[in-house]
Design a protein around this motif. Structure first.
Motif, mmCIF file in Angstrom:
data_model
loop_
_atom_site.group_PDB
_atom_site.id
_atom_site.type_symbol
_atom_site.label_atom_id
_atom_site.label_comp_id
_atom_site.label_asym_id
_atom_site.label_seq_id
_atom_site.Cartn_x
_atom_site.Cartn_y
_atom_site.Cartn_z
ATOM 1 N N ASN A 423 0.836 -1.208 0.000
ATOM 2 C CA ASN A 423 0.000 0.000 0.000
ATOM 3 C C ASN A 423 0.865 1.249 0.000
ATOM 4 O OD1 ASN A 423 -2.455 -1.212 -0.079
ATOM 5 N ND2 ASN A 423 -2.834 -1.110 2.139
ATOM 6 N N ALA A 427 1.048 4.159 -2.771
ATOM 7 C CA ALA A 427 0.703 5.551 -2.445
ATOM 8 C C ALA A 427 1.795 6.512 -2.903
ATOM 9 C CB ALA A 427 0.467 5.690 -0.938
ATOM 10 N N ASP A 451 4.853 6.635 5.406
ATOM 11 C CA ASP A 451 5.255 6.928 4.028
ATOM 12 C C ASP A 451 5.076 8.406 3.718
ATOM 13 O OD1 ASP A 451 2.637 7.538 2.906
ATOM 14 O OD2 ASP A 451 2.181 5.396 3.190
ATOM 15 N N MET A 456 -4.531 10.461 2.662
ATOM 16 C CA MET A 456 -5.957 10.267 2.349
ATOM 17 C C MET A 456 -6.792 11.358 3.000
ATOM 18 S SD MET A 456 -6.232 6.555 4.085
ATOM 19 C CE MET A 456 -4.711 5.831 4.646
ATOM 20 N N ILE A 464 -11.170 2.757 5.218
ATOM 21 C CA ILE A 464 -10.133 1.880 4.653
ATOM 22 C C ILE A 464 -10.163 0.455 5.181
ATOM 23 C CG2 ILE A 464 -8.477 3.671 4.001
ATOM 24 C CD1 ILE A 464 -7.050 3.202 6.632
ATOM 25 N N PHE A 469 -13.392 -2.010 0.126
ATOM 26 C CA PHE A 469 -13.272 -0.573 -0.102
ATOM 27 C C PHE A 469 -11.900 -0.315 -0.708
ATOM 28 C CE2 PHE A 469 -11.591 3.555 1.000
ATOM 29 C CZ PHE A 469 -12.545 4.370 0.424
ATOM 30 N N SER A 470 -11.899 0.296 -1.880
ATOM 31 C CA SER A 470 -10.624 0.587 -2.543
ATOM 32 C C SER A 470 -10.770 1.847 -3.371
ATOM 33 C CB SER A 470 -10.232 -0.584 -3.443
ATOM 34 O OG SER A 470 -9.075 -0.229 -4.165
ATOM 35 N N THR A 471 -9.685 2.625 -3.442
ATOM 36 C CA THR A 471 -9.706 3.800 -4.308
ATOM 37 C C THR A 471 -8.886 3.514 -5.567
ATOM 38 O OG1 THR A 471 -7.791 4.677 -3.173
ATOM 39 C CG2 THR A 471 -9.926 5.409 -2.377
ATOM 40 N N LYS A 472 -8.373 2.274 -5.641
ATOM 41 C CA LYS A 472 -7.513 1.940 -6.779
ATOM 42 C C LYS A 472 -8.323 1.245 -7.862
ATOM 43 C CE LYS A 472 -4.031 1.411 -3.327
ATOM 44 N NZ LYS A 472 -3.382 0.437 -2.460
ATOM 45 N N GLY A 475 -7.798 -2.365 -7.405
ATOM 46 C CA GLY A 475 -7.647 -2.803 -6.015
ATOM 47 C C GLY A 475 -8.762 -3.754 -5.624
ATOM 48 N N THR A 476 -8.456 -4.677 -4.676
ATOM 49 C CA THR A 476 -9.490 -5.591 -4.182
ATOM 50 C C THR A 476 -10.186 -5.002 -2.966
ATOM 51 O OG1 THR A 476 -7.881 -6.655 -2.746
ATOM 52 C CG2 THR A 476 -8.247 -7.654 -4.912
ATOM 53 N N GLY A 477 -9.498 -4.073 -2.284
ATOM 54 C CA GLY A 477 -10.078 -3.499 -1.062
ATOM 55 C C GLY A 477 -10.074 -4.516 0.057
ATOM 56 N N GLY A 479 -6.906 -5.854 1.371
ATOM 57 C CA GLY A 479 -5.628 -5.858 2.078
ATOM 58 C C GLY A 479 -5.744 -5.432 3.532
ATOM 59 N N LEU A 480 -6.247 -4.240 3.751
ATOM 60 C CA LEU A 480 -6.305 -3.723 5.130
ATOM 61 C C LEU A 480 -7.330 -4.478 5.964
ATOM 62 C CD1 LEU A 480 -5.887 0.120 4.562
ATOM 63 C CD2 LEU A 480 -4.222 -1.506 5.460
ATOM 64 N N THR A 504 1.137 8.995 5.111
ATOM 65 C CA THR A 504 0.317 8.158 5.987
ATOM 66 C C THR A 504 1.224 7.359 6.916
ATOM 67 O OG1 THR A 504 -1.207 7.903 4.143
ATOM 68 C CG2 THR A 504 -1.466 6.354 5.967
ATOM 69 N N PHE A 506 0.929 3.902 9.379
ATOM 70 C CA PHE A 506 0.145 2.802 9.948
ATOM 71 C C PHE A 506 0.853 2.307 11.200
ATOM 72 C CE2 PHE A 506 -1.944 2.703 5.871
ATOM 73 C CZ PHE A 506 -3.229 2.354 6.229
#
Ligand code: ADP
Ligand code: MG
Length: 513
Positions: A423, A427, A451, A456, A464, A469-472, A475-477, A479-480, A504, A506
């Motif tokens: 991610n 980004a 990073d 976001m 997220i 949920f993905s903005t890509k 993306g599969t949404g 990962g997180l 961001t 994490f």
């Protein structure tokens, strides 16, 4: 001083009662004084002035009788007249004593301060008059004795007569002065009473207006004191209708204010509860939807996984066959190899996605063991070094030396770090810096991955961890969502801090071993 509501209202009305009571008492006292005054005039002064008038007329009669006696020539008649005069001689004294008696009775009607002037003046006047009557009596007796003889000596008669006349004259002027003084007093008293009545009337009107003012003031005051009760009732009925946002905002420290504040607190907690219930209901609905979607996707992933692996295997076989095959030109051979490589990439990607779906739908139970987290981090970074270098991502390690071990499933932890690294890389499409720091807390171990990517917005950040949920674009949404699921199963936590355009961070928290 803090007074209760009841006490305050009671005090307000007590003030009104006291004021009206004072006005009434004042009126009654003034009426009583006026009645005494009227009695003093009617039973005192008027009677006395009648007595004085009677004394005056008796005195006039006596004077006339004396003149007649002096003019009488016959001794017999003279003696008869003298006998008669002797009978009437004490009459004025009796009258005088009656007047003195009345004066004594007047004491009770005269205000204490005036006894000295009023009563004593009268008493001394009457006393003087009594003395004069006594002297007059003696002088009259002397005249009677002289005139009782057959031939009274002229010289003796004139001397005794002169003395009698002198006494008569002074008694006459005394009575006259007495009557004048009495009528003066009566006038004074009546004038005074009128004056006082006027003043009393004015005072009563003023006091009544004042008392009415106090009454109105107390009414207004208690209305003001009780106004919060209405606010309270309105607020309570609003809460009853379900409008919890209404705050009564009653200030002060009386019972109503305390009650209002409790109501406000109640409304606030009801509002909070309602919001919580709503959020819970929404979360439940989403969870149900997700569960349904999850079951379907797991089924699909499961169905796809087996054919995918045989496609992968067959493509490998085809690659081997291509190695041995002969093509018309080297360009053809290259094209065929590139096509097969693309198929392999897509198959790998699909395998990865199906694995993620399956992990999401049926997360394996972590087998927790004391794990050296920095070691896992180092191996994951080694593994992704090439990828990161290609993306121009500079990795900065701020790892605390000798970090204690954490309780973790190494395989799942690797997956978490891999996801986060990916991610971060995604980004920072134009490269950037990724700082990885560890921190030892009291019971946990924290790894921060910071990073310098695009960051976001708050709207994105709040969603997220939602699955899918993905903005890509591709993306599969997942990962997180998977990372969070894994860390929760570890008794740890995944959190995020981000600002649009700033990067961001994490935070991965794991329980210490
Ligand atoms: P995906 O990577 O497939 O989109 P993820 O669950 O991994 O799904 O991430 C969800 C979303 O969170 C991403 O689409 C992205 O918008 C956002 N996100 C995750 N990590 C970062 C990051 N390091 N910087 C900015 N946005 C991020
Ligand atoms: Mg991702």
């Amino acid at each position: 001083m803090k007074l209760s509501l009841a006490t305050r209202i009671f005090l307000g009305y007590a003030v009104v009662l006291v004021t009206f009571g004072a006005v009434s008492l004042f009126s009654v006292a003034e009426l009583h004084r006026n009645r005494l005054e009227i009695r003093l005039v009617s039973q005192g002064y008027l009677q006395l002035s009648q007595d004085a008038a009677t004394l005056e007329s008796i005195h006039a009669n006596q004077e006339r009788d004396t003149e007649r006696l002096l003019e009488e020539g016959s001794v017999e008649t003279r003696r008869a007249l003298i006998r008669l005069a002797r009978v009437y001689l004490p009459t004025p004294m009796e009258r005088l004593r009656a007047a003195q008696e009345r004066t004594r009775e007047m004491r009770a009607l005269v205000p204490a301060g005036e006894v000295q002037i009023v009563i004593q003046e009268l008493e001394s006047r009457f006393g003087e008059l009594a003395n004069r009557y006594q002297s007059y009596g003696r002088a009259a007796e002397a005249v009677f004795t002289v005139l009782s003889s057959e031939s009274p000596a002229t010289e003796e008669v004139s001397r005794a007569t002169a003395e009698l006349r002198q006494h008569q004259a002074s008694i006459g002027s005394d009575i006259h002065r007495l009557r004048a003084a009495l009528s003066n007093r009566i006038r004074e008293r009546v004038d005074g009473a009128e004056d006082r009545e006027r003043r009393t009337g004015l005072a009563i009107i003023t006091l009544s207006v004042l008392a009415i003012g106090v009454g109105l003031g107390a009414t207004a005051w208690s209305a003001r004191t009780l106004r919060p009760v209405r606010t309270l009732i309105e607020g309570v009925s609003r809460i009853g209708r379900g409008d919890y946002s209404a705050q009564l905002g009653v200030r002060g420290d009386d019972e109503v204010a305390v009650l209002a504040r409790s109501f406000d607190a109640m409304a606030r907690s009801l509002q909070a509860r309602e919001a919580q219930l709503k959020a819970q209901a929404e979360a439940l609905m989403r969870a149900e939807q997700l569960a349904a979607v999850g079951r379907i996707s797991a089924q699909v992933a499961h169905e796809v996984r087996n054919p995918l692996s045989s496609i992968g295997l067959n493509v490998e076989l085809m690659q081997d066959a291509f190695e041995r095959a002969t093509f018309e030109s080297p360009a053809d051979a290259r094209e065929a190899r590139e096509l097969l490589a693309a198929v392999t990439r897509e198959v790998d990607r699909l395998t990865e996605v199906t694995e993620q779906y399956l992990r999401m739908a049926r997360p394996p139970r972590p087998s927790l063991e004391p794990t050296d987290v920095t070691e896992v981090l180092a191996s994951v970074l080694d593994f992704s070094r090439e990828e990161l270098e290609r993306a121009h991502v500079e990795v900065v390690r701020e790892l605390t030396p000798d970090t204690p071990r954490a309780l973790a499933d190494e395989g799942q932890l690797r997956q978490v770090f891999l996801n986060l690294l990916r991610n971060a890389r995604e980004a920072m499409p134009d490269g950037g810096r990724l700082t990885i720091a560890t921190r030892v807390l009291e019971r946990e171990l924290e790894v921060a991955l910071q990073d310098t990517g695009r960051g976001m917005s708050e709207a994105v950040r709040s969603r997220i961890f939602e699955p899918f949920f993905s903005t890509k674009e591709d993306g599969t949404g997942l990962g997180l969502a998977v990372c969070q699921q894994i860390l929760k199963a570890h008794g740890g936590e995944l959190s995020c801090q981000s600002e649009s355009g700033q990067g961001t961070t994490f935070f991965v928290r794991l329980p210490r071993a």
